[in-house]
Every structure is written in structure tokens, then in C-alpha cells.
Design a protein around this motif. Structure first.
Motif, PDB file in Angstrom:
ATOM      1  N   THR A  23     -29.931 -23.224   7.222  1.00 48.14           N
ATOM      2  CA  THR A  23     -29.162 -23.729   6.084  1.00 48.14           C
ATOM      3  C   THR A  23     -29.869 -23.341   4.794  1.00 48.14           C
ATOM      4  N   LEU A  24     -29.113 -22.982   3.783  1.00 48.25           N
ATOM      5  CA  LEU A  24     -29.673 -22.562   2.499  1.00 48.25           C
ATOM      6  C   LEU A  24     -29.638 -23.723   1.516  1.00 48.25           C
ATOM      7  N   ARG A  25     -30.758 -23.985   0.870  1.00 50.18           N
ATOM      8  CA  ARG A  25     -30.882 -25.045  -0.129  1.00 50.18           C
ATOM      9  C   ARG A  25     -31.474 -24.461  -1.396  1.00 50.18           C
ATOM     10  N   LEU A  26     -31.258 -25.137  -2.492  1.00 47.69           N
ATOM     11  CA  LEU A  26     -31.802 -24.741  -3.786  1.00 47.69           C
ATOM     12  C   LEU A  26     -32.755 -25.842  -4.233  1.00 47.69           C
ATOM     13  N   ALA A  27     -34.003 -25.501  -4.499  1.00 48.06           N
ATOM     14  CA  ALA A  27     -34.993 -26.470  -4.986  1.00 48.06           C
ATOM     15  C   ALA A  27     -35.028 -26.365  -6.504  1.00 48.06           C
ATOM     16  N   MET A  28     -34.918 -27.524  -7.175  1.00 48.51           N
ATOM     17  CA  MET A  28     -34.858 -27.521  -8.636  1.00 48.51           C
ATOM     18  C   MET A  28     -35.766 -28.581  -9.219  1.00 48.51           C
ATOM     19  N   ALA A  35     -33.403 -31.408  -4.004  1.00 45.45           N
ATOM     20  CA  ALA A  35     -32.777 -30.387  -3.166  1.00 45.45           C
ATOM     21  C   ALA A  35     -31.278 -30.386  -3.440  1.00 45.45           C
ATOM     22  N   HIS A  36     -30.707 -29.201  -3.513  1.00 41.04           N
ATOM     23  CA  HIS A  36     -29.283 -29.054  -3.806  1.00 41.04           C
ATOM     24  C   HIS A  36     -28.643 -28.126  -2.788  1.00 41.04           C
ATOM     25  N   ARG A  37     -27.387 -28.398  -2.478  1.00 38.47           N
ATOM     26  CA  ARG A  37     -26.606 -27.542  -1.582  1.00 38.47           C
ATOM     27  C   ARG A  37     -26.104 -26.356  -2.399  1.00 38.47           C
ATOM     28  N   LEU A  38     -26.341 -25.153  -1.898  1.00 41.57           N
ATOM     29  CA  LEU A  38     -25.895 -23.943  -2.578  1.00 41.57           C
ATOM     30  C   LEU A  38     -24.437 -23.687  -2.226  1.00 41.57           C
ATOM     31  N   VAL A  52     -26.733  -9.483 -13.433  1.00 39.49           N
ATOM     32  CA  VAL A  52     -27.431 -10.741 -13.168  1.00 39.49           C
ATOM     33  C   VAL A  52     -26.647 -11.482 -12.090  1.00 39.49           C
ATOM     34  N   VAL A  53     -27.367 -12.034 -11.103  1.00 38.85           N
ATOM     35  CA  VAL A  53     -26.737 -12.809 -10.037  1.00 38.85           C
ATOM     36  C   VAL A  53     -27.184 -14.254 -10.182  1.00 38.85           C
ATOM     37  N   TYR A  54     -26.222 -15.183 -10.148  1.00 36.13           N
ATOM     38  CA  TYR A  54     -26.503 -16.611 -10.254  1.00 36.13           C
ATOM     39  C   TYR A  54     -26.220 -17.285  -8.917  1.00 36.13           C
ATOM     40  N   LEU A  55     -27.137 -18.159  -8.507  1.00 33.11           N
ATOM     41  CA  LEU A  55     -26.944 -19.014  -7.335  1.00 33.11           C
ATOM     42  C   LEU A  55     -26.595 -20.383  -7.890  1.00 33.11           C
ATOM     43  N   ALA A  56     -25.479 -20.946  -7.468  1.00 28.40           N
ATOM     44  CA  ALA A  56     -25.014 -22.205  -8.054  1.00 28.40           C
ATOM     45  C   ALA A  56     -24.816 -23.277  -7.000  1.00 28.40           C
ATOM     46  N   GLU A  57     -25.109 -24.516  -7.399  1.00 29.53           N
ATOM     47  CA  GLU A  57     -24.833 -25.646  -6.516  1.00 29.53           C
ATOM     48  C   GLU A  57     -23.346 -25.971  -6.592  1.00 29.53           C
ATOM     49  N   GLY A  58     -22.868 -26.704  -5.616  1.00 26.46           N
ATOM     50  CA  GLY A  58     -21.463 -27.076  -5.583  1.00 26.46           C
ATOM     51  C   GLY A  58     -21.130 -28.172  -6.582  1.00 26.46           C
ATOM     52  N   ARG A  59     -19.837 -28.399  -6.778  1.00 31.31           N
ATOM     53  CA  ARG A  59     -19.370 -29.448  -7.691  1.00 31.31           C
ATOM     54  C   ARG A  59     -19.197 -30.793  -7.002  1.00 31.31           C
ATOM     55  N   ASP A  60     -19.249 -30.794  -5.671  1.00 32.36           N
ATOM     56  CA  ASP A  60     -19.056 -32.033  -4.920  1.00 32.36           C
ATOM     57  C   ASP A  60     -20.119 -33.060  -5.271  1.00 32.36           C
ATOM     58  N   ALA A  61     -19.775 -34.306  -5.113  1.00 29.81           N
ATOM     59  CA  ALA A  61     -20.711 -35.386  -5.410  1.00 29.81           C
ATOM     60  C   ALA A  61     -21.938 -35.321  -4.511  1.00 29.81           C
ATOM     61  N   ALA A  63     -23.492 -32.566  -3.549  1.00 27.76           N
ATOM     62  CA  ALA A  63     -24.190 -31.286  -3.704  1.00 27.76           C
ATOM     63  C   ALA A  63     -25.685 -31.495  -3.928  1.00 27.76           C
ATOM     64  N   GLN A  64     -26.046 -32.581  -4.616  1.00 31.33           N
ATOM     65  CA  GLN A  64     -27.457 -32.918  -4.767  1.00 31.33           C
ATOM     66  C   GLN A  64     -27.836 -33.768  -3.567  1.00 31.33           C
ATOM     67  N   LEU A  65     -28.773 -33.276  -2.775  1.00 29.79           N
ATOM     68  CA  LEU A  65     -29.083 -33.885  -1.493  1.00 29.79           C
ATOM     69  C   LEU A  65     -30.189 -34.928  -1.558  1.00 29.79           C
ATOM     70  N   GLY A  66     -30.826 -35.072  -2.679  1.00 32.67           N
ATOM     71  CA  GLY A  66     -31.915 -36.042  -2.802  1.00 32.67           C
ATOM     72  C   GLY A  66     -33.225 -35.346  -3.106  1.00 32.67           C
ATOM     73  N   THR A  67     -34.291 -36.112  -2.983  1.00 33.55           N
ATOM     74  CA  THR A  67     -35.599 -35.559  -3.321  1.00 33.55           C
ATOM     75  C   THR A  67     -35.999 -34.458  -2.346  1.00 33.55           C
TER      76      THR A  67
END
Length: 95
Positions: A23-28, A35-38, A52-61, A63-67
Motif C-alpha cells: 500500500t502506498l502512503r504519503l508521510a507529511m 500518514a495520508h492515503r495517496l 512537474v509531477v504532484y502526488l496528492a492525498e484524497g479528498r475523503d474524510a 484520507a488522513q490516516l493518523g499519526t
């Protein structure tokens, strides 16, 4: 010190060493690691005309998975390893 940006080729090289079914996650945010869902990968043109390529998190509530797991924050050097305090000898009952 000059900052060099990661290219898509660099990302592909890094990802090629990973499990393709992982699974792919985005650390911010290194100061409050989350951790965010990509959700999307978008290519556009930068201000200087380069791609330029952008990796974006989803708009769903959700999408942010927590710490971010602490071991990931340590590997990213966003946090120092936390060691358990040294154990003290137990007191014995005087009786």
C-alpha cells in the motif's frame, strides 16, 4: 548547500526495490508526522516550463490516516529514537 529535488526517475528507482503489492502512503509534516492515503498522481508544467509531477492525498474524510508510526518518523530522521528509561532495582520490603 544546494537542495536537489527528487525526479520521477529517482522515485521509480526507489519504488522498484519495494513490494509491488504494498500500500502506498504519503508521510507529511515532520513536526507533527501524519500518514495520508495517496489518491492522485498529476503531471503539469512548472513555472520554468519543466515537467512537474504532484502526488496528492484524497479528498475523503479518511484520507488522513493518523499519526505516522514512530519507527517511520525515526527512519525519516523527523524524530530521534526514543529509548526506554533505565530500569532501577526494585525495592525490597523491610519487615
Amino acid at each position: 548547500m544546494e537542495h536537489t529535488e527528487m525526479t520521477v526517475g529517482d522515485l521509480i528507482d526507489h519504488l522498484s526495490a519495494c513490494d509491488r503489492s504494498a500500500t502506498l502512503r504519503l508521510a507529511m509534516n515532520p513536526f507533527f508526522p501524519m500518514a495520508h492515503r495517496l489518491d492522485q498522481v498529476i503531471q503539469t508544467e512548472g513555472r520554468d516550463g519543466s515537467a512537474v509531477v504532484y502526488l496528492a492525498e484524497g479528498r475523503d474524510a479518511d484520507a488522513q490516516l493518523g499519526t505516522l508510526p514512530p519507527e517511520v518518523a525515526v527512519q525519516l530522521a523527523w524524530q530521534a529514537p526514543v529509548l526506554a528509561p533505565p530500569r532501577r532495582p526494585r525495592r525490597t520490603a523491610c519487615g
